[in-house]
Design a protein around this motif. Sequence first.
Motif, PDB file in Angstrom:
ATOM      1  N   TYR A 159      -0.947   7.902   1.537  1.00 17.00           N
ATOM      2  CA  TYR A 159      -2.300   7.701   2.058  1.00 17.00           C
ATOM      3  C   TYR A 159      -2.646   6.226   2.119  1.00 17.00           C
ATOM      4  O   TYR A 159      -2.417   5.480   1.160  1.00 17.00           O
ATOM      5  N   GLU A 160      -3.260   5.825   3.238  1.00 15.60           N
ATOM      6  CA  GLU A 160      -3.566   4.420   3.470  1.00 15.60           C
ATOM      7  C   GLU A 160      -4.975   4.038   3.055  1.00 15.60           C
ATOM      8  O   GLU A 160      -5.331   2.865   3.061  1.00 15.60           O
ATOM      9  N   ASP A 161      -5.789   5.019   2.704  1.00 21.28           N
ATOM     10  CA  ASP A 161      -7.217   4.796   2.562  1.00 21.28           C
ATOM     11  C   ASP A 161      -7.650   4.181   1.235  1.00 21.28           C
ATOM     12  O   ASP A 161      -8.819   3.854   1.077  1.00 21.28           O
ATOM     13  N   PHE A 162      -6.734   4.055   0.295  1.00 21.32           N
ATOM     14  CA  PHE A 162      -7.149   3.671  -1.052  1.00 21.32           C
ATOM     15  C   PHE A 162      -6.761   2.243  -1.431  1.00 21.32           C
ATOM     16  O   PHE A 162      -6.831   1.875  -2.605  1.00 21.32           O
ATOM     17  N   ALA A 163      -6.368   1.436  -0.453  1.00 18.75           N
ATOM     18  CA  ALA A 163      -5.871   0.098  -0.769  1.00 18.75           C
ATOM     19  C   ALA A 163      -6.915  -0.758  -1.471  1.00 18.75           C
ATOM     20  O   ALA A 163      -6.612  -1.455  -2.446  1.00 18.75           O
ATOM     21  N   VAL A 164      -8.145  -0.738  -0.969  1.00 16.74           N
ATOM     22  CA  VAL A 164      -9.183  -1.565  -1.584  1.00 16.74           C
ATOM     23  C   VAL A 164      -9.412  -1.144  -3.035  1.00 16.74           C
ATOM     24  O   VAL A 164      -9.497  -1.984  -3.940  1.00 16.74           O
ATOM     25  N   ASP A 165      -9.508   0.171  -3.278  1.00 21.73           N
ATOM     26  CA  ASP A 165      -9.682   0.663  -4.644  1.00 21.73           C
ATOM     27  C   ASP A 165      -8.496   0.271  -5.516  1.00 21.73           C
ATOM     28  O   ASP A 165      -8.668  -0.102  -6.687  1.00 21.73           O
ATOM     29  N   ALA A 166      -7.301   0.344  -4.942  1.00 21.52           N
ATOM     30  CA  ALA A 166      -6.093   0.031  -5.708  1.00 21.52           C
ATOM     31  C   ALA A 166      -6.090  -1.413  -6.178  1.00 21.52           C
ATOM     32  O   ALA A 166      -5.800  -1.710  -7.345  1.00 21.52           O
ATOM     33  N   PHE A 167      -6.429  -2.332  -5.286  1.00 21.04           N
ATOM     34  CA  PHE A 167      -6.393  -3.743  -5.666  1.00 21.04           C
ATOM     35  C   PHE A 167      -7.595  -4.140  -6.501  1.00 21.04           C
ATOM     36  O   PHE A 167      -7.535  -5.107  -7.259  1.00 21.04           O
ATOM     37  N   ALA A 168      -8.688  -3.369  -6.399  1.00 19.80           N
ATOM     38  CA  ALA A 168      -9.812  -3.586  -7.303  1.00 19.80           C
ATOM     39  C   ALA A 168      -9.404  -3.272  -8.738  1.00 19.80           C
ATOM     40  O   ALA A 168      -9.957  -3.820  -9.691  1.00 19.80           O
ATOM     41  N   LEU A 169      -8.409  -2.391  -8.882  1.00 22.43           N
ATOM     42  CA  LEU A 169      -7.872  -2.050 -10.201  1.00 22.43           C
ATOM     43  C   LEU A 169      -6.723  -2.974 -10.604  1.00 22.43           C
ATOM     44  O   LEU A 169      -6.017  -2.710 -11.564  1.00 22.43           O
ATOM     45  N   LYS A 170      -6.541  -4.050  -9.844  1.00 23.56           N
ATOM     46  CA  LYS A 170      -5.535  -5.081 -10.135  1.00 23.56           C
ATOM     47  C   LYS A 170      -4.103  -4.570 -10.016  1.00 23.56           C
ATOM     48  O   LYS A 170      -3.225  -4.951 -10.790  1.00 23.56           O
ATOM     49  N   ALA A 171      -3.881  -3.707  -9.036  1.00 26.06           N
ATOM     50  CA  ALA A 171      -2.515  -3.265  -8.772  1.00 26.06           C
ATOM     51  C   ALA A 171      -1.681  -4.430  -8.268  1.00 26.06           C
ATOM     52  O   ALA A 171      -2.184  -5.320  -7.568  1.00 26.06           O
ATOM     53  N   CYS A 172      -0.398  -4.425  -8.599  1.00 30.18           N
ATOM     54  CA  CYS A 172       0.506  -5.467  -8.112  1.00 30.18           C
ATOM     55  C   CYS A 172       0.871  -5.255  -6.657  1.00 30.18           C
ATOM     56  O   CYS A 172       1.128  -6.224  -5.936  1.00 30.18           O
ATOM     57  N   ASP A 173       0.934  -3.995  -6.231  1.00 27.50           N
ATOM     58  CA  ASP A 173       1.348  -3.714  -4.863  1.00 27.50           C
ATOM     59  C   ASP A 173       0.911  -2.305  -4.480  1.00 27.50           C
ATOM     60  O   ASP A 173       0.515  -1.506  -5.333  1.00 27.50           O
ATOM     61  N   TYR A 174       1.012  -2.040  -3.181  1.00 34.94           N
ATOM     62  CA  TYR A 174       0.571  -0.757  -2.626  1.00 34.94           C
ATOM     63  C   TYR A 174       1.565  -0.386  -1.537  1.00 34.94           C
ATOM     64  O   TYR A 174       1.621  -1.038  -0.497  1.00 34.94           O
ATOM     65  N   LEU A 175       2.372   0.639  -1.781  1.00 32.34           N
ATOM     66  CA  LEU A 175       3.446   1.011  -0.871  1.00 32.34           C
ATOM     67  C   LEU A 175       3.141   2.339  -0.200  1.00 32.34           C
ATOM     68  O   LEU A 175       2.598   3.247  -0.820  1.00 32.34           O
ATOM     69  N   LEU A 176       3.516   2.432   1.062  1.00 35.74           N
ATOM     70  CA  LEU A 176       3.370   3.683   1.786  1.00 35.74           C
ATOM     71  C   LEU A 176       4.706   4.423   1.860  1.00 35.74           C
ATOM     72  O   LEU A 176       5.743   3.817   2.108  1.00 35.74           O
ATOM     73  N   LYS A 177       4.650   5.722   1.622  1.00 32.17           N
ATOM     74  CA  LYS A 177       5.839   6.562   1.759  1.00 32.17           C
ATOM     75  C   LYS A 177       6.144   6.771   3.246  1.00 32.17           C
ATOM     76  O   LYS A 177       5.217   6.852   4.053  1.00 32.17           O
ATOM     77  N   PRO A 178       7.400   6.906   3.617  1.00 30.31           N
ATOM     78  CA  PRO A 178       8.586   6.749   2.777  1.00 30.31           C
ATOM     79  C   PRO A 178       8.862   5.275   2.493  1.00 30.31           C
ATOM     80  O   PRO A 178       8.704   4.426   3.372  1.00 30.31           O
ATOM     81  N   VAL A 179       9.259   5.000   1.269  1.00 37.47           N
ATOM     82  CA  VAL A 179       9.479   3.618   0.843  1.00 37.47           C
ATOM     83  C   VAL A 179      10.943   3.249   1.040  1.00 37.47           C
ATOM     84  O   VAL A 179      11.836   3.977   0.603  1.00 37.47           O
ATOM     85  N   GLY A 180      11.174   2.120   1.684  1.00 35.30           N
ATOM     86  CA  GLY A 180      12.532   1.617   1.872  1.00 35.30           C
ATOM     87  C   GLY A 180      12.978   0.785   0.681  1.00 35.30           C
ATOM     88  O   GLY A 180      12.166   0.315  -0.117  1.00 35.30           O
ATOM     89  N   ARG A 181      14.275   0.606   0.570  1.00 31.91           N
ATOM     90  CA  ARG A 181      14.835  -0.139  -0.555  1.00 31.91           C
ATOM     91  C   ARG A 181      14.316  -1.578  -0.600  1.00 31.91           C
ATOM     92  O   ARG A 181      13.972  -2.103  -1.665  1.00 31.91           O
ATOM     93  N   GLU A 182      14.259  -2.237   0.556  1.00 29.07           N
ATOM     94  CA  GLU A 182      13.818  -3.636   0.594  1.00 29.07           C
ATOM     95  C   GLU A 182      12.356  -3.764   0.199  1.00 29.07           C
ATOM     96  O   GLU A 182      11.978  -4.693  -0.522  1.00 29.07           O
ATOM     97  N   ARG A 183      11.536  -2.854   0.677  1.00 29.60           N
ATOM     98  CA  ARG A 183      10.111  -2.931   0.357  1.00 29.60           C
ATOM     99  C   ARG A 183       9.869  -2.681  -1.124  1.00 29.60           C
ATOM    100  O   ARG A 183       9.040  -3.343  -1.757  1.00 29.60           O
ATOM    101  N   LEU A 184      10.612  -1.729  -1.700  1.00 30.12           N
ATOM    102  CA  LEU A 184      10.475  -1.473  -3.126  1.00 30.12           C
ATOM    103  C   LEU A 184      10.966  -2.673  -3.931  1.00 30.12           C
ATOM    104  O   LEU A 184      10.377  -3.041  -4.955  1.00 30.12           O
ATOM    105  N   ALA A 185      12.029  -3.308  -3.467  1.00 33.53           N
ATOM    106  CA  ALA A 185      12.550  -4.488  -4.152  1.00 33.53           C
ATOM    107  C   ALA A 185      11.508  -5.603  -4.190  1.00 33.53           C
ATOM    108  O   ALA A 185      11.387  -6.326  -5.183  1.00 33.53           O
ATOM    109  N   GLU A 186      10.747  -5.745  -3.121  1.00 31.50           N
ATOM    110  CA  GLU A 186       9.674  -6.741  -3.101  1.00 31.50           C
ATOM    111  C   GLU A 186       8.599  -6.403  -4.128  1.00 31.50           C
ATOM    112  O   GLU A 186       8.078  -7.283  -4.821  1.00 31.50           O
ATOM    113  N   ALA A 187       8.279  -5.124  -4.261  1.00 29.13           N
ATOM    114  CA  ALA A 187       7.291  -4.704  -5.256  1.00 29.13           C
ATOM    115  C   ALA A 187       7.797  -4.981  -6.672  1.00 29.13           C
ATOM    116  O   ALA A 187       7.041  -5.439  -7.535  1.00 29.13           O
TER     117      ALA A 187
END
Length: 269
Positions: free
Chosen positions: A86-114
């Motif tokens: 789900y794409e709708d929760f990014a603002v809430d996620a970063f308000a909670l000081k998340a390091c990153d926000y990934l959308l499924k399906p997650v690729g190896r490179e994108r997860l490595a960046e996280a």
Amino acid sequence: MKPLQVLAVDDEPPALEDLTYLLRGDRRVGRVLAAGSSDEALRLLEDGSVEAVFLDIRMPGLDGLDLVRVLGRFARPPAVVFVTAYEDFAVDAFALKACDYLLKPVGRERLAEAVRRVAAVIEGGTPATAAGPAAGFGAGPVLPAGPAPAGLFAERIPVDLGGVTRFVRREDVAYAEAQGDYVRLHAGGHTPLVRIALAVLEDRWAAHGFLRIHRGYLVSLRHVEELRSDAGHWTVRVAGRELPVSRRHSRELRDLLTQWSPAPGGEPS
């Protein structure tokens, strides 16, 4: 740095299996625990050995956002990366000081960046809120944080989609809406979220037919459909939505709309 001790949380077994598989394939990750619910995750987090949590948002019972709120009460809360469809929760996620926000399906490179961002937070080199988000394209993708390279907000805006970069054309943006430390661009059916202050975007796009009409809105003059006054209160219709115009901006907007026209190449004449 010693290998990271991480926890993957997802109520869907196939998704949890994929996530743990990818995490175990990263050389910076040591032990990977797995939980199928927030309750199970809390039990695994009790001993304080987990340094980072990679978790889904929509789960039965305590959802991912609520789980992170609970973790915020820990003496040493783990770093958090949301992995969701789900794409709708990014603002809430970063308000909670998340390091990153990934959308499924997650690729190896994108997860490595996280994982890299998590490692930076744990090493103390980067605060959690500074490790900028990147997500998908649609209701709420996000651009990487940090200083914008030259030309980032020129003709096209890159938006990361799990390792694939798509572009939003500046001329397609009808208006920009402030959302905390972010700006949501409204461009046709897409509303990507970008990590930049509205005032900065206003400065960069002022020469391209964009005007600040309110503390929360920057509009493209080419997309203005209607300007209306009702008992001294001004509103403007842009892309089918009625937006407020502050009193101090109303005269400038009226003046510009009467004289502004797109010149060849899309710039104001």
